[in-house]
Design a protein around this motif. Structure first.
Motif, mmCIF file in Angstrom:
data_model
loop_
_atom_site.group_PDB
_atom_site.id
_atom_site.type_symbol
_atom_site.label_atom_id
_atom_site.label_comp_id
_atom_site.label_asym_id
_atom_site.label_seq_id
_atom_site.Cartn_x
_atom_site.Cartn_y
_atom_site.Cartn_z
ATOM 1 N N ARG A 89 44.069 50.340 40.127
ATOM 2 C CA ARG A 89 42.725 49.839 39.832
ATOM 3 C C ARG A 89 42.708 49.188 38.450
ATOM 4 O O ARG A 89 43.203 49.762 37.473
ATOM 5 C CB ARG A 89 41.732 50.989 39.872
ATOM 6 C CG ARG A 89 40.299 50.576 39.586
ATOM 7 C CD ARG A 89 39.381 51.754 39.799
ATOM 8 N NE ARG A 89 37.990 51.399 39.548
ATOM 9 C CZ ARG A 89 36.970 52.221 39.761
ATOM 10 N NH1 ARG A 89 37.206 53.444 40.248
ATOM 11 N NH2 ARG A 89 35.738 51.837 39.516
ATOM 12 N N VAL A 128 41.249 48.217 34.995
ATOM 13 C CA VAL A 128 40.270 48.768 34.064
ATOM 14 C C VAL A 128 40.417 48.055 32.724
ATOM 15 O O VAL A 128 41.494 47.606 32.344
ATOM 16 C CB VAL A 128 40.458 50.296 33.868
ATOM 17 C CG1 VAL A 128 40.154 51.059 35.141
ATOM 18 C CG2 VAL A 128 41.849 50.624 33.361
ATOM 19 N N TRP A 171 37.455 58.481 29.190
ATOM 20 C CA TRP A 171 38.688 58.247 29.942
ATOM 21 C C TRP A 171 39.678 57.483 29.070
ATOM 22 O O TRP A 171 39.308 56.558 28.340
ATOM 23 C CB TRP A 171 38.405 57.441 31.206
ATOM 24 C CG TRP A 171 37.588 58.158 32.232
ATOM 25 C CD1 TRP A 171 36.239 58.141 32.365
ATOM 26 C CD2 TRP A 171 38.066 59.004 33.273
ATOM 27 N NE1 TRP A 171 35.835 58.916 33.410
ATOM 28 C CE2 TRP A 171 36.945 59.468 33.997
ATOM 29 C CE3 TRP A 171 39.342 59.429 33.666
ATOM 30 C CZ2 TRP A 171 37.059 60.322 35.092
ATOM 31 C CZ3 TRP A 171 39.455 60.286 34.749
ATOM 32 C CH2 TRP A 171 38.320 60.726 35.457
ATOM 33 N N ALA A 198 44.642 57.414 34.903
ATOM 34 C CA ALA A 198 43.402 57.720 34.196
ATOM 35 C C ALA A 198 43.352 59.214 33.883
ATOM 36 O O ALA A 198 43.568 60.054 34.770
ATOM 37 C CB ALA A 198 42.192 57.326 35.036
ATOM 38 N N ILE A 245 35.033 52.349 34.886
ATOM 39 C CA ILE A 245 35.092 53.816 34.938
ATOM 40 C C ILE A 245 34.206 54.410 36.033
ATOM 41 O O ILE A 245 34.249 55.619 36.263
ATOM 42 C CB ILE A 245 34.695 54.422 33.579
ATOM 43 C CG1 ILE A 245 33.269 54.023 33.214
ATOM 44 C CG2 ILE A 245 35.655 54.000 32.493
ATOM 45 C CD1 ILE A 245 32.787 54.625 31.904
ATOM 46 N N LEU A 281 35.724 56.659 38.844
ATOM 47 C CA LEU A 281 37.133 56.825 38.481
ATOM 48 C C LEU A 281 37.513 58.295 38.632
ATOM 49 O O LEU A 281 36.763 59.186 38.225
ATOM 50 C CB LEU A 281 37.350 56.358 37.037
ATOM 51 C CG LEU A 281 38.801 56.219 36.578
ATOM 52 C CD1 LEU A 281 39.549 55.198 37.425
ATOM 53 C CD2 LEU A 281 38.856 55.819 35.111
ATOM 54 N N ALA A 293 44.044 58.849 38.754
ATOM 55 C CA ALA A 293 44.078 57.621 39.548
ATOM 56 C C ALA A 293 44.984 56.590 38.871
ATOM 57 O O ALA A 293 45.038 56.487 37.646
ATOM 58 C CB ALA A 293 42.666 57.062 39.713
ATOM 59 N N ILE A 342 46.018 53.101 37.512
ATOM 60 C CA ILE A 342 45.211 52.045 36.912
ATOM 61 C C ILE A 342 46.103 50.962 36.352
ATOM 62 O O ILE A 342 47.295 51.176 36.085
ATOM 63 C CB ILE A 342 44.316 52.601 35.781
ATOM 64 C CG1 ILE A 342 45.169 53.326 34.739
ATOM 65 C CG2 ILE A 342 43.231 53.509 36.325
ATOM 66 C CD1 ILE A 342 44.391 53.795 33.535
ATOM 67 N N GLU A 398 33.862 46.335 38.141
ATOM 68 C CA GLU A 398 33.679 47.748 38.523
ATOM 69 C C GLU A 398 34.136 47.966 39.963
ATOM 70 O O GLU A 398 33.860 47.140 40.800
ATOM 71 C CB GLU A 398 32.196 48.152 38.391
ATOM 72 C CG GLU A 398 31.734 48.222 36.937
ATOM 73 C CD GLU A 398 32.322 49.394 36.193
ATOM 74 O OE1 GLU A 398 32.847 50.291 36.850
ATOM 75 O OE2 GLU A 398 32.265 49.431 34.950
#
Length: 389
Positions: A34, A36, A317, A324, A356, A359, A363, A365, A389
């Motif tokens: 993901r 971020v 985070w 994360a 976030i 999240l 996870a 990232i 997001e």
């Protein structure tokens, strides 16, 4: 026969279901890390500011009471209009006090007239000493002269007192400030030393604000100062937030540090003084004060990147080895749009500020550097893919 008729329909249904499943699989993108947005944390020197509750109190307030007795003849001021030191406020019937002054002046004149005669008699007796005048006559003349001089002094004092009491029939303000509505009217009888005030004068510019610091937090701050973690400011200044949430533009200076702990609240009282030319602050008003104690080495975390949990703890985070990780933070207040973090983060770590929502711990990232402008808006750094997001 029935089974042969339904067989083609069953095959068609199975074929349609397979086609639908294939289309759904084709629409689902392949899962991956993901994206971020992150910023790199740095330890920096920031002001250590504490927010304290406070209440405004008048710098000075005086009750106006009569020093002589009599009937009030005039109210000489307008309530709500400022008065200066010496401004006339009330007038009391002065007839008897004017008569007392005249009587005292007459007594002084009589006493003064007796002095030269007594002094001349003493001089003659002293010159005749040894030529028939006895020592007893000289002593008697001296006593008469001294009595005359003392009588003159007493008459002078009586005149001064009578004139002073006459001046007290005009009651003036001993303080510059705002007067209250008069509690008496013309015709009312007032007496010297009465307990009821005729009016009150309150000084509103400047005005004082008492702020209350919990003694436990004060001890923690002192421990950090002793440990060299906080550099104390040369002077303690304060900013105010008024009851309606607006900021007061004038900075206040400390005038009386607290040395006693309240047995009921466990707090220490600090008094600050503010200029109040526009009379925006009135006695009894509740305010919040922000006091800059000094500077502290700490990490700043944007408020949009931290969350206050149900138990009151602060969390954020961070990106760690492509995953994360949630951290619990220890904060020491707020500076501008950031939390001042004393524990829970390290210099150089990557703080996740965007992406976030939902999240999960651990996870995978893909961190992408971003920037946060002065307004607290997250912006992508040049040549970076936008983070959503």
């Amino acid at each position: 026969m029935i089974r042969r008729d339904l067989a083609p329909l069953a095959r068609i249904a199975i074929l349609l279901a397979a086609l639908s499943a294939g289309a759904a699989q084709a629409q689902q993108p392949a899962q991956g890390p993901r994206q971020v947005g992150t910023i790199t944390l740095r330890t920096e020197s920031v002001p250590l500011i504490v927010t304290l509750p406070g209440r405004a109190v008048a710098k000075a307030e005086v009750d106006i009471r009569p020093r002589v007795s009599g009937f009030v003849t005039e109210v000489l001021y307008d309530p709500g209009k400022p008065v200066e030191v010496g401004t006339p406020m009330f007038r009391i019937d002065a007839t008897t006090y004017e008569a007392a002054v005249e009587e005292a002046r007459a007594n002084l004149a009589s006493a003064r007239a007796a002095v030269p005669q007594a002094e001349a008699a003493y001089d003659r007796s002293r010159q005749l000493q040894g030529t028939g005048s006895t020592k007893a006559l000289l002593e008697e003349a001296q006593a008469t002269m001294e009595k005359a001089q003392a009588a003159e002094q007493a008459a002078t004092a009586s005149l001064r007192l009578a004139e002073t009491e006459l001046s007290w029939t005009t009651i003036t303000s001993p303080l510059a400030g705002m007067p209250s509505v008069a509690e008496v009217s013309p015709g009312d009888l007032v007496t010297s030393g009465q307990s009821d005030a005729m009016a009150t004068v309150t000084q509103l510019d400047p005005i004082d604000v008492d702020m209350y610091e919990p003694s436990a937090r004060m001890q923690r701050i002192r421990d950090r100062i002793d440990a060299g973690q906080v550099s104390i400011a040369q002077t303690l200044n304060a900013q105010l937030t008024l009851e309606n949430g607006s900021s007061y533009s004038v900075t206040g200076e400390i005038v009386a540090p607290g040395y006693n702990v309240s047995t009921s609240t466990g707090s220490i009282d600090f008094r600050f003084r503010f200029q109040n030319a526009e009379l925006r602050i009135l006695p009894g008003m509740f305010v919040r004060g922000q006091i800059e104690i000094g500077e502290v080495e700490a990490i700043l975390v944007p408020q949009i990147a931290a969350t206050r949990e149900r138990d009151g703890s602060l969390t954020a985070w961070v990106a760690e080895d492509g995953k994360a990780v949630k951290r619990r933070l220890t904060d020491e207040g707020v500076y501008q749009n950031d939390w001042i973090i004393a524990d829970g983060l390290r210099d150089g770590e990557e703080l996740i500020v965007n992406g976030i929502t939902n999240l999960a711990e651990g996870a995978e990232i893909a961190p992408i550097p971003v920037e946060i402008d002065e307004s607290g808006v997250i912006r992508d750094t040049p040549a970076q893919t936008p983070v959503t997001e």
